[in-house]
Design a protein around this motif. Structure first.
Motif, PDB file in Angstrom:
ATOM      1  N   GLU A   1      -1.178  16.748 -38.832  1.00 25.56           N
ATOM      2  CA  GLU A   1      -0.285  17.339 -37.836  1.00 25.56           C
ATOM      3  C   GLU A   1      -0.780  18.733 -37.498  1.00 25.56           C
ATOM      4  OE1 GLU A   1       4.412  18.767 -37.468  1.00 25.56           O
ATOM      5  OE2 GLU A   1       3.694  17.855 -39.313  1.00 25.56           O
ATOM      6  N   ALA A   2      -0.729  19.083 -36.220  1.00 24.84           N
ATOM      7  CA  ALA A   2      -1.052  20.448 -35.794  1.00 24.84           C
ATOM      8  C   ALA A   2       0.223  21.276 -35.862  1.00 24.84           C
ATOM      9  CB  ALA A   2      -1.614  20.451 -34.382  1.00 24.84           C
ATOM     10  N   VAL A   3       0.238  22.274 -36.718  1.00 22.29           N
ATOM     11  CA  VAL A   3       1.411  23.135 -36.868  1.00 22.29           C
ATOM     12  C   VAL A   3       1.318  24.285 -35.874  1.00 22.29           C
ATOM     13  CG1 VAL A   3       2.725  24.579 -38.457  1.00 22.29           C
ATOM     14  CG2 VAL A   3       1.682  22.454 -39.261  1.00 22.29           C
ATOM     15  N   VAL A   4       0.149  24.930 -35.778  1.00 21.28           N
ATOM     16  CA  VAL A   4      -0.148  25.953 -34.780  1.00 21.28           C
ATOM     17  C   VAL A   4      -1.517  25.589 -34.221  1.00 21.28           C
ATOM     18  CG1 VAL A   4      -0.620  28.391 -34.349  1.00 21.28           C
ATOM     19  CG2 VAL A   4       1.120  27.753 -36.016  1.00 21.28           C
ATOM     20  N   GLU A   5      -1.599  25.500 -32.906  1.00 21.74           N
ATOM     21  CA  GLU A   5      -2.879  25.124 -32.300  1.00 21.74           C
ATOM     22  C   GLU A   5      -2.999  25.767 -30.937  1.00 21.74           C
ATOM     23  OE1 GLU A   5      -5.252  21.026 -32.146  1.00 21.74           O
ATOM     24  OE2 GLU A   5      -3.446  20.982 -30.903  1.00 21.74           O
ATOM     25  N   GLY A   6      -4.206  26.263 -30.661  1.00 19.16           N
ATOM     26  CA  GLY A   6      -4.498  26.794 -29.341  1.00 19.16           C
ATOM     27  C   GLY A   6      -3.708  28.024 -28.963  1.00 19.16           C
ATOM     28  N   SER A   7      -3.284  28.796 -29.929  1.00 18.48           N
ATOM     29  CA  SER A   7      -2.528  29.995 -29.602  1.00 18.48           C
ATOM     30  C   SER A   7      -3.468  31.129 -29.219  1.00 18.48           C
ATOM     31  CB  SER A   7      -1.640  30.411 -30.774  1.00 18.48           C
ATOM     32  OG  SER A   7      -2.430  30.773 -31.880  1.00 18.48           O
ATOM     33  N   SER A   8      -2.948  32.087 -28.508  1.00 15.05           N
ATOM     34  CA  SER A   8      -3.712  33.253 -28.101  1.00 15.05           C
ATOM     35  C   SER A   8      -3.617  34.337 -29.166  1.00 15.05           C
ATOM     36  CB  SER A   8      -3.158  33.807 -26.789  1.00 15.05           C
ATOM     37  OG  SER A   8      -3.308  32.848 -25.772  1.00 15.05           O
ATOM     38  N   PRO A   9      -4.557  35.266 -29.176  1.00 16.84           N
ATOM     39  CA  PRO A   9      -4.474  36.362 -30.144  1.00 16.84           C
ATOM     40  C   PRO A   9      -3.167  37.127 -29.992  1.00 16.84           C
ATOM     41  CG  PRO A   9      -6.566  36.419 -28.962  1.00 16.84           C
ATOM     42  CD  PRO A   9      -5.708  35.372 -28.287  1.00 16.84           C
ATOM     43  N   ALA A  10      -2.676  37.643 -31.089  1.00 17.70           N
ATOM     44  CA  ALA A  10      -1.441  38.431 -31.059  1.00 17.70           C
ATOM     45  C   ALA A  10      -1.689  39.719 -30.305  1.00 17.70           C
ATOM     46  CB  ALA A  10      -0.986  38.735 -32.480  1.00 17.70           C
ATOM     47  N   LEU A  11      -0.756  40.039 -29.433  1.00 20.58           N
ATOM     48  CA  LEU A  11      -0.875  41.284 -28.640  1.00 20.58           C
ATOM     49  C   LEU A  11       0.246  42.233 -28.990  1.00 20.58           C
ATOM     50  CD1 LEU A  11      -1.853  39.730 -25.225  1.00 20.58           C
ATOM     51  CD2 LEU A  11      -3.315  40.919 -26.819  1.00 20.58           C
TER      52      LEU A  11
ATOM     53  N   LYS B   1      -2.271  13.310 -23.733  1.00 19.72           N
ATOM     54  CA  LYS B   1      -2.348  12.575 -22.464  1.00 19.72           C
ATOM     55  C   LYS B   1      -3.750  12.022 -22.231  1.00 19.72           C
ATOM     56  CE  LYS B   1       1.814  13.450 -20.795  1.00 19.72           C
ATOM     57  NZ  LYS B   1       2.769  12.514 -20.294  1.00 19.72           N
ATOM     58  N   LEU B   2      -4.759  12.675 -22.810  1.00 18.41           N
ATOM     59  CA  LEU B   2      -6.142  12.216 -22.671  1.00 18.41           C
ATOM     60  C   LEU B   2      -6.538  11.220 -23.758  1.00 18.41           C
ATOM     61  CD1 LEU B   2      -7.762  15.643 -21.757  1.00 18.41           C
ATOM     62  CD2 LEU B   2      -7.366  13.701 -20.220  1.00 18.41           C
ATOM     63  N   GLY B   3      -5.615  10.919 -24.660  1.00 21.06           N
ATOM     64  CA  GLY B   3      -5.891   9.963 -25.722  1.00 21.06           C
ATOM     65  C   GLY B   3      -6.786  10.512 -26.820  1.00 21.06           C
ATOM     66  N   LEU B   4      -6.805  11.833 -26.987  1.00 25.19           N
ATOM     67  CA  LEU B   4      -7.650  12.467 -28.001  1.00 25.19           C
ATOM     68  C   LEU B   4      -6.787  13.090 -29.091  1.00 25.19           C
ATOM     69  CD1 LEU B   4     -10.177  14.123 -25.524  1.00 25.19           C
ATOM     70  CD2 LEU B   4     -10.511  12.045 -26.892  1.00 25.19           C
ATOM     71  N   THR B   5      -6.100  12.242 -29.830  1.00 27.03           N
ATOM     72  CA  THR B   5      -5.118  12.719 -30.794  1.00 27.03           C
ATOM     73  C   THR B   5      -5.642  12.795 -32.223  1.00 27.03           C
ATOM     74  OG1 THR B   5      -4.276  10.479 -31.037  1.00 27.03           O
ATOM     75  CG2 THR B   5      -3.179  11.883 -29.411  1.00 27.03           C
ATOM     76  N   HIS B   6      -6.831  12.299 -32.473  1.00 26.68           N
ATOM     77  CA  HIS B   6      -7.397  12.312 -33.829  1.00 26.68           C
ATOM     78  C   HIS B   6      -8.199  13.594 -34.013  1.00 26.68           C
ATOM     79  CE1 HIS B   6     -10.112  11.129 -37.121  1.00 26.68           C
ATOM     80  NE2 HIS B   6      -9.096  10.385 -37.503  1.00 26.68           N
ATOM     81  N   VAL B   7      -7.769  14.435 -34.949  1.00 22.30           N
ATOM     82  CA  VAL B   7      -8.447  15.710 -35.207  1.00 22.30           C
ATOM     83  C   VAL B   7      -8.961  15.712 -36.634  1.00 22.30           C
ATOM     84  CG1 VAL B   7      -8.183  18.214 -35.350  1.00 22.30           C
ATOM     85  CG2 VAL B   7      -7.011  16.938 -33.548  1.00 22.30           C
ATOM     86  N   SER B   8     -10.236  16.038 -36.774  1.00 18.93           N
ATOM     87  CA  SER B   8     -10.852  16.158 -38.091  1.00 18.93           C
ATOM     88  C   SER B   8     -11.564  17.493 -38.192  1.00 18.93           C
ATOM     89  CB  SER B   8     -11.866  15.043 -38.323  1.00 18.93           C
ATOM     90  OG  SER B   8     -11.231  13.794 -38.326  1.00 18.93           O
ATOM     91  N   PHE B   9     -11.589  18.020 -39.394  1.00 18.64           N
ATOM     92  CA  PHE B   9     -12.361  19.222 -39.679  1.00 18.64           C
ATOM     93  C   PHE B   9     -13.502  18.796 -40.583  1.00 18.64           C
ATOM     94  CE2 PHE B   9      -8.217  20.594 -38.429  1.00 18.64           C
ATOM     95  CZ  PHE B   9      -8.493  21.647 -37.573  1.00 18.64           C
ATOM     96  N   VAL B  10     -14.696  19.236 -40.256  1.00 18.01           N
ATOM     97  CA  VAL B  10     -15.882  18.776 -40.963  1.00 18.01           C
ATOM     98  C   VAL B  10     -16.647  19.967 -41.518  1.00 18.01           C
ATOM     99  CG1 VAL B  10     -18.016  17.436 -40.774  1.00 18.01           C
ATOM    100  CG2 VAL B  10     -16.037  16.844 -39.340  1.00 18.01           C
TER     101      VAL B  10
END
Length: 155
Positions: free
Chosen positions: A145-155, A63-72
């Motif tokens: 593609e983000a397969v898993v992103e922004g998840s919380s630690p497993a509890l 929604k913020l138009g920030l869809t390009h993700v790179s790892f550097v």
């Protein structure tokens, strides 16, 4: 409070909060099977112990138009403490750098950079990342593609 000190009720509270940090205490109490007062006390204990470090809104990159993700991958020309501190301080000031990790391996740091598109990413690399202290080289990997992103630690 350590993770090993968390009982099943604490873990239920944390799972509920990671799904909805704005849940009213009364509703949280109902979901975990306690009354409001003990849940409020547990919340305070989790906050005081540092298990809960804060509450925040989760924003939609799309929604913020920030869809390009790179790892550097970043390599530095100096890894003595002063150089690392200078790099760390500077990288924290670049808003497009969403995450930064010091790495043990063939390079020194791994950055997650979020931008609008490739042109915006090129700007971030040219004006921000490449000018960070002690950067000698970078290698970029563009996410498809983000397969898993922004998840919380497993509890």
């Amino acid at each position: 409070m350590r993770t090993s000190n968390l009982d099943s009720t604490d873990r239920k509270i944390l799972r509920e909060l990671t799904g909805n940090a704005r849940i009213p205490v009364a509703e949280l109490a109902r979901k975990v099977g306690l009354s409001k007062t003990p849940v409020a006390a547990r919340l305070k204990a989790l906050e005081d112990s540092g298990v809960i470090t804060g509450y925040r809104a989760t924003l939609s990159p799309r929604k913020l138009g920030l869809t390009h993700v790179s790892f550097v991958e970043v390599r530095l020309d100096d890894t003595r403490p002063a150089a690392l501190q200078a790099f760390n301080a500077a990288v924290r000031r670049v808003p497009e750098i969403e995450e930064c990790y010091m790495i043990a391996g063939g390079f020194d740091y791994l950055l997650k950079v979020r931008s609008q598109d490739m042109a915006d990413y090129r700007r971030v690399m040219g004006e921000e990342v490449s000018t960070l202290p002690h950067v000698t080289s970078t290698t970029t990997f563009v996410s498809m593609e983000a397969v898993v992103e922004g998840s919380s630690p497993a509890l």
